[in-house]
Design an enzyme around this catalytic site. Structure first.
Site, PDB file in Angstrom:
ATOM      1  N   GLU A 363     -87.512 -35.765  89.979  1.00  0.00           N
ATOM      2  CA  GLU A 363     -87.100 -35.397  88.624  1.00  0.00           C
ATOM      3  C   GLU A 363     -87.964 -36.109  87.583  1.00  0.00           C
ATOM      4  O   GLU A 363     -87.498 -37.000  86.869  1.00  0.00           O
ATOM      5  CB  GLU A 363     -85.618 -35.737  88.410  1.00  0.00           C
ATOM      6  CG  GLU A 363     -84.681 -34.975  89.345  1.00  0.00           C
ATOM      7  CD  GLU A 363     -83.228 -35.426  89.221  1.00  0.00           C
ATOM      8  OE1 GLU A 363     -82.969 -36.494  88.604  1.00  0.00           O
ATOM      9  OE2 GLU A 363     -82.342 -34.722  89.747  1.00  0.00           O
ATOM     10  N   GLU A 492     -81.051 -29.917  94.627  1.00  0.00           N
ATOM     11  CA  GLU A 492     -79.779 -30.629  94.552  1.00  0.00           C
ATOM     12  C   GLU A 492     -78.785 -29.789  93.757  1.00  0.00           C
ATOM     13  O   GLU A 492     -79.152 -29.188  92.740  1.00  0.00           O
ATOM     14  CB  GLU A 492     -79.937 -31.988  93.855  1.00  0.00           C
ATOM     15  CG  GLU A 492     -80.857 -32.974  94.531  1.00  0.00           C
ATOM     16  CD  GLU A 492     -80.997 -34.267  93.726  1.00  0.00           C
ATOM     17  OE1 GLU A 492     -80.140 -34.513  92.836  1.00  0.00           O
ATOM     18  OE2 GLU A 492     -81.953 -35.010  93.977  1.00  0.00           O
TER      19      GLU A 492
END
Length: 567
Positions: A363, A492
């Protein structure tokens, strides 16, 4: 008469003399001889030791061997006498023995002297050059005793059953999966002597010819095979800043094959393995990753691949050196490290077929706001460095499917900003986003919003992020990527379990199951690969589905909500 008197006087004198003589003999002392010890031992070195004799008459000491000497060796004194026994160095490897004979009058005693032989340890060869493929070596040596062996590299193994004799030891050298040359040592010790064998093993070629065997599926074909995935979260990526203390650092047990077997049996066929690397670097100048850590990651990958599952490895948060620095000021140094790490990772795992996928980052973000041009350009450079590094290693990596992350893996930012890297092979890239909408339901631990979906209303339900939001967000991914031949992995997604709700717990569990089912189904409908986030925690606010220590499902109904969708 006169003669008789003289004879009487003579006889009387003789008797008196005899009496005095008898008196002298009765008062005499017998010869005495005692020694303080009957044995003395020496090491091979030159040395001296003392012992004592006690006697009441003259004495002598003789040695059966010339190398064993005493001082003094004779004397006439009485009482306790200190004797110094000396031996030179025994330069032979055989022990030797001498006998001292101590004599005093008619008495004698013996003292046995032993001296050890010198230690012997001679190596026939002290350096070995081994190819990257590894193999076996036999170390020959001369020795006075079986040596103690200390191996100072975990890729060198003593083969106890392969020793030809006490003067040879055979060792197995594991394959060096990295392109970095490595060096290990084996120490042999006999007594005070130590000899070292140095083994240098060359690394793999950084670049080898492309090999498409086992890599027939392009990204779209492979994504269809991957179906539904599960994250081995908070395990191999566990670290504290730039240091790592192993996969149990964040409270999860060591990952076992039994756990991955249970995940497969539960209906998942893809495992995302978040990984840390920075804390396992042993040489900061080259960013060399420890062989032991690469081998451990390989073990976990093998648990998956041997189960006919797909495995994804990445560079996760990893202390933030990459993830938190999309800045021009860090771009050069981060790309240098990104390249070095991915070259090593790619070479080490190059032989795996299409069941293994690489994801370049996680991320990457400066903050959670809309990215600036700087952030996007720098983050894109990290993605390009990843692709270039992997492709340059050749072999199956020339065809491996790679996963590219959007800025902060945010769906909106993916649609607006994500540009796929330039790739020398077409159709082998996937995009990655994450999904935790609405935040209030999925991640906020305040417990005020614990319901989701059209079946619920009121203050305990978020006023956004429901079914239509899911459909719109996933529709963006389909339009911008899937329909253009770029599959999308939801790396995710999930929602925390509010196990300690004072009221509404049953409704929450029902809503959570509905959410997971809806999101999973919507992802599949839009050509995306959903990979559920499991951090191992099965208590309040956890994402865990399995008892990892026992390797069994902990929430089978929750698992069924995810894996029970129509494919």
């Amino acid at each position: 008469m006169k003669n008789t008197l003289y004879l009487s006087i003579f006889l009387f004198s003789f008797l008196i003399a005899g009496l005095f003589a008898c008196s002298d003999n009765d008062g005499s002392t017998d010869t005495e001889l005692t020694i303080s010890t009957t044995t003395i031992s020496f090491s091979a070195a030159s040395n001296s030791q003392s012992f004592h004799i006690k006697t009441n008459t003259a004495w002598t000491i003789t040695s059966s061997e010339s190398w064993c000497t005493v001082t003094p060796s004779s004397g006439s004194g009485t009482g306790t006498i200190e004797i110094t026994l000396s031996v030179p160095e025994n330069t032979t490897t055989d022990s030797r023995t001498a006998t001292l004979t101590i004599t005093a009058g008619t008495q004698s005693e013996q003292l046995t002297v032993t001296q050890s032989g010198s230690d012997l340890l001679l190596l026939q060869q002290s350096e070995y050059e081994i190819t990257a493929e590894g193999g076996e070596i036999t170390v020959a040596f001369q020795q006075s005793a079986d040596p103690a062996i200390e191996i100072q590299a975990d890729w060198i193994t003593l083969l106890e059953t392969r020793a030809v004799s006490n003067e040879e030891k055979t060792f197995r050298i594991s394959k060096n999966g990295s392109f970095v040359t490595r060096e290990g040592t084996i120490r042999f010790t006999v007594g005070a002597l130590t000899e070292t064998v140095t083994i240098r093993q060359s690394g793999q070629e950084i670049s080898i010819p492309a090999d498409q065997s086992g890599m027939s599926s392009d990204a779209t074909t492979l994504a269809a095979k991957m179906q539904i995935g599960w994250n081995l979260g908070n395990s191999l990526e566990a670290c504290n800043g730039t240091t790592s203390a192993g996969e149990t650092m964040w409270g999860n047990p060591v990952t076992t094959k039994a756990l991955i077997d249970a995940v497969k049996a539960a209906g998942f066929n893809t495992v995302r393995i978040p990984c840390a690397w920075s804390g396992y670097i042993e040489d900061e100048s080259t960013y060399k990753i420890k062989d032991s850590w690469l081998a451990r990651v390989k073990e976990v990958i093998d648990y998956c691949v041997d189960n006919d599952m797909y495995a994804i490895i990445n560079i996760h948060w990893d202390g933030g050196w990459l993830e938190e620095h999309p800045f021009y000021s860090h771009q050069e140094e981060v790309n240098k490290k990104q390249k070095a790490l991915w070259e090593q990772i790619a070479v080490y795992f190059r032989d795996y077929d299409e069941h293994l996928l690489f994801a370049g980052t996680n991320e990457v973000h400066a903050d959670y706001n809309a990215p600036t041009t700087e952030y996007i350009k720098v983050q894109h450079s990290y993605n390009q460095t990843f692709v270039d590094a992997v492709r340059a290693t050749g072999g199956r990596n020339a065809w491996r499917n790679l996963i590219i992350q959007a800025y902060n893996t945010n769906i909106t930012y993916a649609a607006q900003y994500l540009q796929m890297p330039t790739d020398e092979v077409t159709g082998r890239l996937m995009a990655e986003v994450h999904y935790y909408d609405p935040y209030e339901f999925c991640l906020d631990e305040s417990d005020s919003v614990y319901l989701w979906g059209e079946n619920y209303s009121g203050a305990n339900k978020a006023n956004w992020g429901n079914e239509d939001w899911v459909d719109n967000m996933f529709g963006l991914m389909k339009t911008h990527f899937v329909d253009k031949g770029i599959p999308v992995v939801i790396g995710e997604y999930g929602a925390i379990l509010r196990a300690n709700l004072a009221s509404g717990r049953e409704e929450h569990i029902e809503a959570r199951h509905y959410y997971l089912n809806y999101v999973t189904q919507a992802a599949l409908k839009n050509g995306m690969v959903p990979v559920y986030w499991d951090n191992g925690g099965v208590g309040n606010h956890g994402f865990g589905l399995f008892d990892r220590a026992a390797a069994i499902p902990y929430y089978p109904e929750t698992i069924q909500a995810i894996t029970g969708v129509s494919l």
